[in-house]
Design an enzyme around this catalytic site. Structure first.
Site, short mmCIF file in Angstrom:
data_model
loop_
_atom_site.label_atom_id
_atom_site.label_comp_id
_atom_site.label_asym_id
_atom_site.label_seq_id
_atom_site.Cartn_x
_atom_site.Cartn_y
_atom_site.Cartn_z
N HIS A 12 -3.22 -6.36 38.14
CA HIS A 12 -4.33 -7.03 37.44
C HIS A 12 -5.27 -5.96 36.88
O HIS A 12 -4.83 -5.14 36.08
CB HIS A 12 -5.00 -7.99 38.44
N HIS B 150 2.46 -9.77 30.40
CA HIS B 150 1.33 -10.65 30.71
C HIS B 150 1.88 -12.01 31.11
O HIS B 150 2.89 -12.46 30.58
CB HIS B 150 0.42 -10.82 29.49
N ASP C 226 -5.13 -3.73 29.00
CA ASP C 226 -5.31 -2.48 29.74
C ASP C 226 -4.69 -1.28 29.03
O ASP C 226 -5.05 -0.13 29.33
CB ASP C 226 -4.68 -2.61 31.13
C1 SDX Z 1 -4.58 -8.18 33.30
O1 SDX Z 1 -3.98 -13.01 33.77
C2 SDX Z 1 -4.80 -12.41 33.01
O2 SDX Z 1 -5.36 -12.95 32.09
C3 SDX Z 1 -5.02 -10.95 33.37
C4 SDX Z 1 -5.83 -10.15 32.36
C5 SDX Z 1 -7.28 -10.59 32.30
O3 SDX Z 1 -7.93 -10.40 31.26
O4 SDX Z 1 -7.79 -11.04 33.36
O5 SDX Z 1 -5.26 -10.27 31.06
C6 SDX Z 1 -5.86 -8.66 32.74
O6 SDX Z 1 -4.40 -8.23 34.49
C7 SDX Z 1 -3.50 -7.75 32.36
C8 SDX Z 1 -2.17 -7.37 33.11
C9 SDX Z 1 -2.32 -5.96 33.66
N1 SDX Z 1 -1.13 -5.65 34.52
C10 SDX Z 1 -0.24 -4.75 34.11
O7 SDX Z 1 -0.24 -4.18 33.01
C11 SDX Z 1 0.83 -4.46 35.17
C12 SDX Z 1 2.22 -4.44 34.53
N2 SDX Z 1 2.55 -5.82 34.13
C13 SDX Z 1 3.29 -6.61 34.99
O8 SDX Z 1 3.48 -6.28 36.30
C14 SDX Z 1 3.45 -8.07 34.61
O9 SDX Z 1 3.68 -8.13 33.26
C15 SDX Z 1 2.33 -9.02 35.00
C16 SDX Z 1 2.02 -8.93 36.44
C17 SDX Z 1 1.12 -8.74 34.18
C18 SDX Z 1 2.81 -10.44 34.68
O10 SDX Z 1 3.90 -10.66 35.49
P1 SDX Z 1 4.65 -12.07 35.58
O11 SDX Z 1 4.07 -13.06 34.62
O12 SDX Z 1 4.72 -12.45 37.02
O13 SDX Z 1 6.07 -11.74 35.02
P2 SDX Z 1 7.24 -11.14 35.89
O14 SDX Z 1 6.71 -10.11 36.84
O15 SDX Z 1 8.03 -12.28 36.44
O16 SDX Z 1 8.13 -10.37 34.77
C19 SDX Z 1 9.01 -11.13 33.92
C20 SDX Z 1 10.05 -10.11 33.48
C21 SDX Z 1 10.69 -9.34 34.63
O17 SDX Z 1 11.99 -8.98 34.22
P3 SDX Z 1 13.25 -9.78 34.89
O18 SDX Z 1 13.14 -9.55 36.40
O19 SDX Z 1 13.08 -11.23 34.49
O20 SDX Z 1 14.46 -9.10 34.27
O21 SDX Z 1 9.44 -9.10 32.65
C22 SDX Z 1 9.58 -7.83 33.27
C23 SDX Z 1 9.89 -8.07 34.71
O22 SDX Z 1 10.63 -7.00 35.26
N3 SDX Z 1 8.30 -7.11 33.12
C24 SDX Z 1 8.17 -5.81 32.92
C25 SDX Z 1 6.79 -5.59 32.83
N4 SDX Z 1 6.13 -6.74 32.98
C26 SDX Z 1 7.08 -7.69 33.17
N5 SDX Z 1 9.08 -4.82 32.80
C27 SDX Z 1 8.58 -3.57 32.60
N6 SDX Z 1 7.26 -3.28 32.51
C28 SDX Z 1 6.35 -4.25 32.61
N7 SDX Z 1 5.05 -3.95 32.52
#
Ligand code: SDX
Length: 382
Positions: A226, A265, A319
């Site tokens: 997050h 996201h 971010d």
């Molecule tokens: C913020 O919610 C909000 O609004 C948050 C926010 C706000 O203003 O409050 O926007 C701020 O928190 C932005 C997000 C910051 N976090 C990151 O940048 C961390 C990296 N991102 C992820 O870990 C991920 O994208 C999340 C946690 C943000 C969202 O995860 P989800 O919705 O639970 O999706 P998921 O983990 O199930 O991923 C779906 C797929 C997976 O692949 P498969 O297993 O299906 O093959 O997408 C892939 C993931 O591996 N994936 C990524 C990835 N993010 C998702 N692969 C590589 N790098 C990434 N960053």
């Protein structure tokens, strides 16, 4: 009380669950749209200020000139901390994490508020102003303490953005730096039921107080999935030696099943409009401050990610380019997430006050998968 159990559904992570109605932020994840009370985020970033945006979130309308001037005066009159809080800052361990310090100090604000537990909208509005106005001093004060520098008292003539940079550095920031900070605060102010906002609502829904709700939110924002991601982006940019090393770095991360911070996201499956806006801004600030290599590496990461996972709806989020912007403004990496909190306190408090108006205790169910009817064996037999 109905004995018929309503139809339960399982939704791990609440991916497809609507918990409440809100008129604060509208997000269209497919089209990459974000509005605060119906105003487009680009318009607000370009034409508003963080103070005006906060007024919009708290009152669901833009202020008149007189109202905004009064609001600014009210906020500035709350910038300073009590001597107790200044003393508390310098009593903290210098090697403490700034997010632990911010969570602790924000929680401490309740200790000196006789109306801390008053749930009225008037009291909650006043407490929200207290937290909004004092967070810059809490963050900047702790940073100067940990560096062994004199604490800088607030400048009550300055905006929140300008005052923060002044208390952090001891110098009046340039107009451009203050504006860059102000825009970052606008872009981070609110975002629907993100994890930290939802956490604050769980707390407020028990009719606990708004200081406790914001303390909950700060603890939740801290996580690397997050608000902690912006720091992770910067660590990544510093790890990658050159723009030529980007592709191998990203592919290695994928090979190790690791995430690229600043991408992906839960809601946006197209460009996060805040990232799009920040990208243009980051380039100019990076250029002016000799950090253009960071921006160029970021852009190269974006190209590789687009090729590798763009089809999966994984794009830069807020971010990704806020990291380069904050670094270019001379902010220490471990202050990036406290900065996120300094902005999001406006959204957290707006949602808490909105939710309280039609409060319903938030208490979901879980699908019990453990054993049943276990026979108890006394300790003497075990
Ligand atoms: C913020 O919610 C909000 O609004 C948050 C926010 C706000 O203003 O409050 O926007 C701020 O928190 C932005 C997000 C910051 N976090 C990151 O940048 C961390 C990296 N991102 C992820 O870990 C991920 O994208 C999340 C946690 C943000 C969202 O995860 P989800 O919705 O639970 O999706 P998921 O983990 O199930 O991923 C779906 C797929 C997976 O692949 P498969 O297993 O299906 O093959 O997408 C892939 C993931 O591996 N994936 C990524 C990835 N993010 C998702 N692969 C590589 N790098 C990434 N960053």
């Amino acid at each position: 009380m109905s004995t018929v159990m309503q139809e339960m559904h399982t939704d791990i992570g609440l991916v497809n669950t609507i918990v409440a109605r809100s008129s604060l932020s509208f997000i269209n994840g497919e089209k990459g749209i974000l509005e605060y009370v119906g105003y487009g985020i680009d318009d607000l970033a370009r034409q508003s200020t963080f103070e005006e945006t906060t007024y919009l979130l708290w009152n669901r309308r833009l202020p008149s000139r007189v109202e905004l001037a009064e609001f600014n005066t009210l906020i500035r009159s709350n910038y300073d901390l009590s001597e107790t809080l200044w003393d508390m800052i310098v009593s903290l361990p210098r090697d403490a994490s700034p997010m632990h310090a911010l969570r602790t100090l924000t929680s401490a604000l309740a200790l000196e508020d006789p109306a801390a537990d008053d749930p009225s909208i008037e009291a909650n509005t006043r407490k929200s102003i207290v937290m909004l106005a004092k967070m810059p001093a809490l963050i900047a004060g702790f940073d100067r303490h940990r560096k062994g520098l004199d604490l800088i008292r607030p400048n009550v003539e300055a905006t929140i953005a300008e005052n923060f940079l002044y208390m952090l550095t001891g110098k009046k920031p340039t107009e451009r730096m203050s504006r860059a900070m102000d825009i970052c605060l606008i872009l981070h102010a609110d975002h629907g039921f993100n994890a930290s906002t939802f956490a604050s609502l769980v707390t407020i829904s028990t009719l606990s107080d708004i200081y406790s709700a914001v303390t909950t939110a700060i603890g939740t924002l801290k996580g690397p999935l997050h608000g902690g991601a912006n720091q992770g982006v910067m660590y990544m940019l510093q790890e990658i030696e050159s723009i030529d090393a980007v592709e191998e770095y990203v592919l290695n991360k994928f090979a190790n099943k690791e995430r690229i911070m600043g991408f992906g996201h839960r809601v946006y499956k197209s460009n996060d409009p805040r990232a799009t806006y920040l990208k243009t801004f980051a380039e100019g600030i990076a250029q002016d401050t000799g950090n253009i290599d960071l921006f160029n590496k970021s852009q190269r990461i974006e190209e590789v990610m687009d090729r590798e996972v763009g089809s999966k709806g994984i794009y830069p989020n807020v971010d990704f380019y806020s990291a380069t912007t904050y670094f270019s403004l001379g902010i220490d990496l471990d202050l990036f997430t406290p900065l996120f909190a300094m902005s999001r306190v406006s959204g957290w408090t707006a949602h808490c006050m909105e939710y309280l108006a039609e409060n319903r205790l938030i208490r979901p169910r879980c699908d019990y998968v453990g054993p049943h009817e276990q026979e108890y064996v006394s300790i003497s037999q075990r």
